[in-house]
Write a protein that holds these residues in place. Structure first.
Motif, PDB file in Angstrom:
ATOM      1  N   GLY A 340       0.790  -1.225   0.000  1.00  0.00           N
ATOM      2  CA  GLY A 340       0.000   0.000   0.000  1.00  0.00           C
ATOM      3  C   GLY A 340       0.822   1.276   0.000  1.00  0.00           C
ATOM      4  O   GLY A 340       0.414   2.282   0.572  1.00  0.00           O
ATOM      5  N   LEU A 341       1.989   1.246  -0.616  1.00  0.00           N
ATOM      6  CA  LEU A 341       2.858   2.430  -0.608  1.00  0.00           C
ATOM      7  C   LEU A 341       2.484   3.392  -1.728  1.00  0.00           C
ATOM      8  O   LEU A 341       1.958   3.003  -2.761  1.00  0.00           O
ATOM      9  CB  LEU A 341       4.323   2.012  -0.784  1.00  0.00           C
ATOM     10  CG  LEU A 341       4.888   1.019   0.237  1.00  0.00           C
ATOM     11  CD1 LEU A 341       6.338   0.702  -0.101  1.00  0.00           C
ATOM     12  CD2 LEU A 341       4.778   1.582   1.651  1.00  0.00           C
ATOM     13  N   ASP A 369       3.974   0.551   6.390  1.00  0.00           N
ATOM     14  CA  ASP A 369       4.100   2.004   6.335  1.00  0.00           C
ATOM     15  C   ASP A 369       5.204   2.512   7.250  1.00  0.00           C
ATOM     16  O   ASP A 369       5.997   3.369   6.872  1.00  0.00           O
ATOM     17  CB  ASP A 369       2.780   2.655   6.782  1.00  0.00           C
ATOM     18  CG  ASP A 369       2.026   3.216   5.599  1.00  0.00           C
ATOM     19  OD1 ASP A 369       2.686   3.433   4.557  1.00  0.00           O
ATOM     20  OD2 ASP A 369       0.810   3.416   5.717  1.00  0.00           O
ATOM     21  N   LEU A 370       5.187   1.964   8.451  1.00  0.00           N
ATOM     22  CA  LEU A 370       6.222   2.336   9.415  1.00  0.00           C
ATOM     23  C   LEU A 370       7.592   1.935   8.871  1.00  0.00           C
ATOM     24  O   LEU A 370       8.555   2.701   8.929  1.00  0.00           O
ATOM     25  CB  LEU A 370       5.948   1.634  10.753  1.00  0.00           C
ATOM     26  CG  LEU A 370       6.922   1.952  11.888  1.00  0.00           C
ATOM     27  CD1 LEU A 370       6.717   3.381  12.366  1.00  0.00           C
ATOM     28  CD2 LEU A 370       6.739   0.975  13.057  1.00  0.00           C
ATOM     29  N   ALA A 371       7.674   0.740   8.317  1.00  0.00           N
ATOM     30  CA  ALA A 371       8.933   0.262   7.736  1.00  0.00           C
ATOM     31  C   ALA A 371       9.384   1.185   6.614  1.00  0.00           C
ATOM     32  O   ALA A 371      10.560   1.516   6.494  1.00  0.00           O
ATOM     33  CB  ALA A 371       8.762  -1.167   7.218  1.00  0.00           C
ATOM     34  N   ALA A 372       8.418   1.633   5.805  1.00  0.00           N
ATOM     35  CA  ALA A 372       8.760   2.506   4.674  1.00  0.00           C
ATOM     36  C   ALA A 372       9.296   3.840   5.171  1.00  0.00           C
ATOM     37  O   ALA A 372      10.278   4.367   4.642  1.00  0.00           O
ATOM     38  CB  ALA A 372       7.539   2.725   3.785  1.00  0.00           C
ATOM     39  N   THR A 373       8.646   4.390   6.209  1.00  0.00           N
ATOM     40  CA  THR A 373       9.121   5.659   6.761  1.00  0.00           C
ATOM     41  C   THR A 373      10.558   5.522   7.246  1.00  0.00           C
ATOM     42  O   THR A 373      11.406   6.363   6.967  1.00  0.00           O
ATOM     43  CB  THR A 373       8.233   6.088   7.948  1.00  0.00           C
ATOM     44  OG1 THR A 373       6.887   6.124   7.489  1.00  0.00           O
ATOM     45  CG2 THR A 373       8.638   7.443   8.471  1.00  0.00           C
ATOM     46  N   TRP A 374      10.814   4.439   7.950  1.00  0.00           N
ATOM     47  CA  TRP A 374      12.147   4.278   8.525  1.00  0.00           C
ATOM     48  C   TRP A 374      13.214   3.978   7.481  1.00  0.00           C
ATOM     49  O   TRP A 374      14.320   4.492   7.559  1.00  0.00           O
ATOM     50  CB  TRP A 374      12.134   3.226   9.638  1.00  0.00           C
ATOM     51  CG  TRP A 374      11.710   3.869  10.907  1.00  0.00           C
ATOM     52  CD1 TRP A 374      10.451   3.974  11.393  1.00  0.00           C
ATOM     53  CD2 TRP A 374      12.543   4.605  11.808  1.00  0.00           C
ATOM     54  NE1 TRP A 374      10.437   4.715  12.536  1.00  0.00           N
ATOM     55  CE2 TRP A 374      11.708   5.115  12.830  1.00  0.00           C
ATOM     56  CE3 TRP A 374      13.902   4.883  11.855  1.00  0.00           C
ATOM     57  CZ2 TRP A 374      12.202   5.893  13.877  1.00  0.00           C
ATOM     58  CZ3 TRP A 374      14.387   5.646  12.915  1.00  0.00           C
ATOM     59  CH2 TRP A 374      13.554   6.143  13.902  1.00  0.00           C
ATOM     60  N   VAL A 375      12.861   3.180   6.486  1.00  0.00           N
ATOM     61  CA  VAL A 375      13.882   2.847   5.481  1.00  0.00           C
ATOM     62  C   VAL A 375      14.008   3.970   4.454  1.00  0.00           C
ATOM     63  O   VAL A 375      15.099   4.490   4.208  1.00  0.00           O
ATOM     64  CB  VAL A 375      13.566   1.500   4.779  1.00  0.00           C
ATOM     65  CG1 VAL A 375      14.607   1.218   3.698  1.00  0.00           C
ATOM     66  CG2 VAL A 375      13.538   0.360   5.791  1.00  0.00           C
ATOM     67  N   ASP A 377      12.695   7.173   4.290  1.00  0.00           N
ATOM     68  CA  ASP A 377      12.949   8.556   4.712  1.00  0.00           C
ATOM     69  C   ASP A 377      14.170   8.669   5.607  1.00  0.00           C
ATOM     70  O   ASP A 377      15.116   9.373   5.297  1.00  0.00           O
ATOM     71  CB  ASP A 377      11.730   9.124   5.461  1.00  0.00           C
ATOM     72  CG  ASP A 377      10.515   9.184   4.550  1.00  0.00           C
ATOM     73  OD1 ASP A 377      10.712   9.106   3.326  1.00  0.00           O
ATOM     74  OD2 ASP A 377       9.389   9.278   5.067  1.00  0.00           O
ATOM     75  N   LYS A 378      14.099   7.965   6.725  1.00  0.00           N
ATOM     76  CA  LYS A 378      15.119   8.183   7.744  1.00  0.00           C
ATOM     77  C   LYS A 378      16.445   7.516   7.376  1.00  0.00           C
ATOM     78  O   LYS A 378      17.474   8.186   7.264  1.00  0.00           O
ATOM     79  CB  LYS A 378      14.624   7.721   9.103  1.00  0.00           C
ATOM     80  CG  LYS A 378      13.304   8.427   9.489  1.00  0.00           C
ATOM     81  CD  LYS A 378      12.843   8.028  10.861  1.00  0.00           C
ATOM     82  CE  LYS A 378      11.380   8.339  11.126  1.00  0.00           C
ATOM     83  NZ  LYS A 378      11.062   9.761  11.130  1.00  0.00           N
ATOM     84  N   LEU A 379      16.419   6.200   7.150  1.00  0.00           N
ATOM     85  CA  LEU A 379      17.692   5.501   6.918  1.00  0.00           C
ATOM     86  C   LEU A 379      18.369   5.994   5.638  1.00  0.00           C
ATOM     87  O   LEU A 379      19.538   6.380   5.640  1.00  0.00           O
ATOM     88  CB  LEU A 379      17.471   3.989   6.865  1.00  0.00           C
ATOM     89  CG  LEU A 379      18.743   3.167   6.588  1.00  0.00           C
ATOM     90  CD1 LEU A 379      19.796   3.390   7.673  1.00  0.00           C
ATOM     91  CD2 LEU A 379      18.425   1.683   6.470  1.00  0.00           C
ATOM     92  N   LEU A 380      17.629   5.991   4.529  1.00  0.00           N
ATOM     93  CA  LEU A 380      18.247   6.414   3.267  1.00  0.00           C
ATOM     94  C   LEU A 380      18.697   7.872   3.340  1.00  0.00           C
ATOM     95  O   LEU A 380      19.735   8.240   2.795  1.00  0.00           O
ATOM     96  CB  LEU A 380      17.288   6.219   2.080  1.00  0.00           C
ATOM     97  CG  LEU A 380      17.035   4.784   1.640  1.00  0.00           C
ATOM     98  CD1 LEU A 380      16.183   4.757   0.367  1.00  0.00           C
ATOM     99  CD2 LEU A 380      18.329   4.009   1.411  1.00  0.00           C
ATOM    100  N   GLY A 381      17.911   8.692   4.017  1.00  0.00           N
ATOM    101  CA  GLY A 381      18.278  10.100   4.179  1.00  0.00           C
ATOM    102  C   GLY A 381      19.614  10.243   4.900  1.00  0.00           C
ATOM    103  O   GLY A 381      20.507  10.951   4.455  1.00  0.00           O
ATOM    104  N   GLU A 382      19.747   9.527   6.023  1.00  0.00           N
ATOM    105  CA  GLU A 382      20.984   9.618   6.794  1.00  0.00           C
ATOM    106  C   GLU A 382      22.169   9.012   6.034  1.00  0.00           C
ATOM    107  O   GLU A 382      23.282   9.524   6.105  1.00  0.00           O
ATOM    108  CB  GLU A 382      20.827   8.920   8.159  1.00  0.00           C
ATOM    109  CG  GLU A 382      19.813   9.575   9.099  1.00  0.00           C
ATOM    110  CD  GLU A 382      20.237  10.972   9.563  1.00  0.00           C
ATOM    111  OE1 GLU A 382      21.449  11.238   9.603  1.00  0.00           O
ATOM    112  OE2 GLU A 382      19.355  11.796   9.871  1.00  0.00           O
TER     113      GLU A 382
END
Ligand code: ADP
Ligand code: ZN
Ligand code: MG
Length: 505
Positions: A340-341, A369-375, A377-382
């Motif tokens: 559902g992304l 969804d939570l996994a997508a946010t973390w991977v 947005d956050k992980l790839l961003g960092e």
């Protein structure tokens, strides 16, 4: 080409010849390793075959054929039952045999297609053919002088001497030739990015390796009136247009820059009433321009003839047997449906296979969804910020999942998890619990308590009314809401105080 006055608007027509190194263990016609590094001694990975010594015979590397068949399938190309190698004859020191083993009228793949996106639009480029050949050696033109070799490297016309390294000679290459379907230099970039994605998914390409993808870009200018509504150009117009070929571009951005330069240079020529010379040009990466190398060679110059040391190759079995993995487009679609992304997130998570693999493992353990946010947005961003790839954390999946768990169970605030724990994990290589303990993040921070207090007041208007009406239990009820919200990690006394301030203030 018509004179400027009659011509009106001009449009670029672009076709590419892309050379892709196939990531096999050994070279295409001998057993020498393809695994080199910057530190290796020149001419240390060579043998009589790739040095072109008399009497040495080529033996075809099966892994290279398999990789090439995969590329053909991914490009939706026709693969014939039988294919053949030819000799392309030319004299140049990077080619010790004085001919290159390549393919001519019976290529491994023909009539393919690759879809990509450009400025949000779906584009498709036809692949005329893709064939297997050997990479030549590499050449370094050098000036005399005391400085180190790199500093003395120069262009051929300024060089005092030339060095040759045959370590690269015989690396399997796939040459992918497009139809002249591009109408703007910028679109070439989207195509090359997509091509690399696909090659990487196939597991036959090492994008990080220097010179693993090199582009020769052909460009001519045609009258806008000759471009059909669907963007195609009639064959006679293409054949008549004088074109240049810019050689050996080694980056996506380089391709765009070189072609943009070439389009404006040709436009100037035509505007000045001069004919564009049909020639081969060299892209100068430092200056972002192209310079003339030589008149364009023609096919007859190469005296192609069948390579008698390699019999015709029956590829039918390989073609029927070899399966290719799910490709980026299909995976993107599946991510949208299965998890559902949104389109953008799905695209971000699937452009690299290793990222998609990582995400799917996290999504199996948490809400997608939570996994997508973390991977995404956050992980790839960092990682991006640190100029690092997913490879650098691929074996730390457990630690990353533990981090998300700490947030999901309210043991650490999302803000702290991202801004302190994740960053420290990446910078120090430590696990999340160690960092949480060290930084004392295992309790709700002030920001979180303040936010929970505001939320409790906003979400419970009845209790607020009761409080103002002087009912004793109301405040306790609100304290309980804040404690629940912060996972019991806030100090009840502080919560009490903050609530009173919020309610009375
Ligand atoms: P050559 O015989 O010079 O190698 P090809 O017909 O094999 O020419 O085409 C080589 C490349 O040139 C292909 O990528 C093709 O798309 C491109 N090409 C052909 N015609 C044109 C043109 N008019 N303008 C730009 N590129 C072209
Ligand atoms: Zn060799
Ligand atoms: Mg050609």
């Amino acid at each position: 080409m018509a004179r400027a006055a009659e011509r009106g608007e001009l449009r670029p027509v672009i076709g590419l010849e892309v050379h892709v190194q196939l990531d096999t263990d050994t070279k295409v016609f001998c057993g020498c390793s393809t695994d080199g590094d910057a530190e290796e001694a020149p001419n240390s990975r060579v043998c009589p075959v790739c040095l072109g010594l008399p009497g040495a015979l080529p033996v075809l590397n099966e892994a290279a054929v398999e990789a090439a068949v995969k590329v053909g399938k991914a490009l939706d190309a026709d693969i014939p039952a039988e294919t053949q190698f030819h000799r392309k004859n030319y004299y140049y020191p990077d080619l010790p045999k004085n001919f290159q083993i390549t393919q001519y009228d019976a290529p491994l793949c023909s009539d393919g297609e690759l879809e990509f996106s450009h400025e949000g639009d779906r584009r498709s480029v036809r692949i005329r053919r893709a064939h297997l050949e050997e990479d030549p050696g590499s050449i370094q033109h050098v000036r005399e002088g005391p400085a180190d070799l790199e500093a003395r490297t120069t262009s051929v016309d300024r060089a005092d001497y030339t060095l040759i390294d045959y370590n690269r000679a015989g690396t399997p290459l796939m040459e992918i030739v497009t139809e002249p379907d591009f109408r703007e230099p910028a679109a070439v970039r989207g195509f090359l990015e997509k091509l690399e994605e696909v090659l990487e998914y196939l597991g036959i390409f090492d994008a990080g390796s220097d010179g693993s993808l090199r582009v020769d870009a052909n460009l001519s200018m045609v009258s806008a009136a000759d471009v059909r509504d669907d963007g195609t150009v009639p064959p006679d117009v293409l054949a008549d247009a004088n074109r240049t070929e810019v050689k050996n571009i080694s980056s996506h951005r380089g391709a765009e820059t070189a072609l943009a330069y070439e389009a404006s240079r040709q436009r100037d020529q035509i505007d000045a009433g001069r004919e564009v010379a049909q020639e081969t040009r060299h892209y100068n990466e430092t200056h972002g321009n192209t310079v003339s190398m030589r008149a364009k060679e023609e096919e007859k110059d190469y005296r192609y003839f069948p390579e008698a040391d390699l019999p015709p190759l029956r590829v039918a079995d390989w073609r029927d047997r070899i399966d290719i993995p799910e490709l980026p487009d299909a995976r993107r679609e599946r991510f949208r449906e299965e998890y559902g992304l949104g389109a953008e997130t799905a695209a971000k998570l699937t452009s690299r296979k290793a990222v998609a693999d990582f995400y799917e493992q996290v999504a199996a353990a948490f809400d997608p969804d939570l996994a997508a946010t973390w991977v995404a947005d956050k992980l790839l961003g960092e990682l991006n910020y640190r100029d690092r790839g997913i490879e650098s954390v691929a074996d730390r999946l457990d630690e990353f999942e533990r981090l998300i768990e700490l947030v999901a169970t309210d043991e650490v605030t999302a803000k702290n998890a991202e801004e302190t724990v994740l960053r420290a994990m990446l910078d120090e290589g430590r696990d999340p619990d160690t960092i949480v303990d060290r930084e004392g993040l295992g309790v709700a921070g002030d920001d979180e308590v303040a936010a929970a207090v505001r939320a409790a007041v906003e979400d419970n208007p009845d209790a607020v009314d009761d409080y103002h009406a002087g009912e004793d239990g109301a405040l306790n009820f609100l304290v309980g809401q804040v404690m629940a919200e912060t996972g019991g990690s806030a100090d009840p006394g502080t919560v009490n105080e903050l609530l009173r301030e919020e309610l009375d203030g």
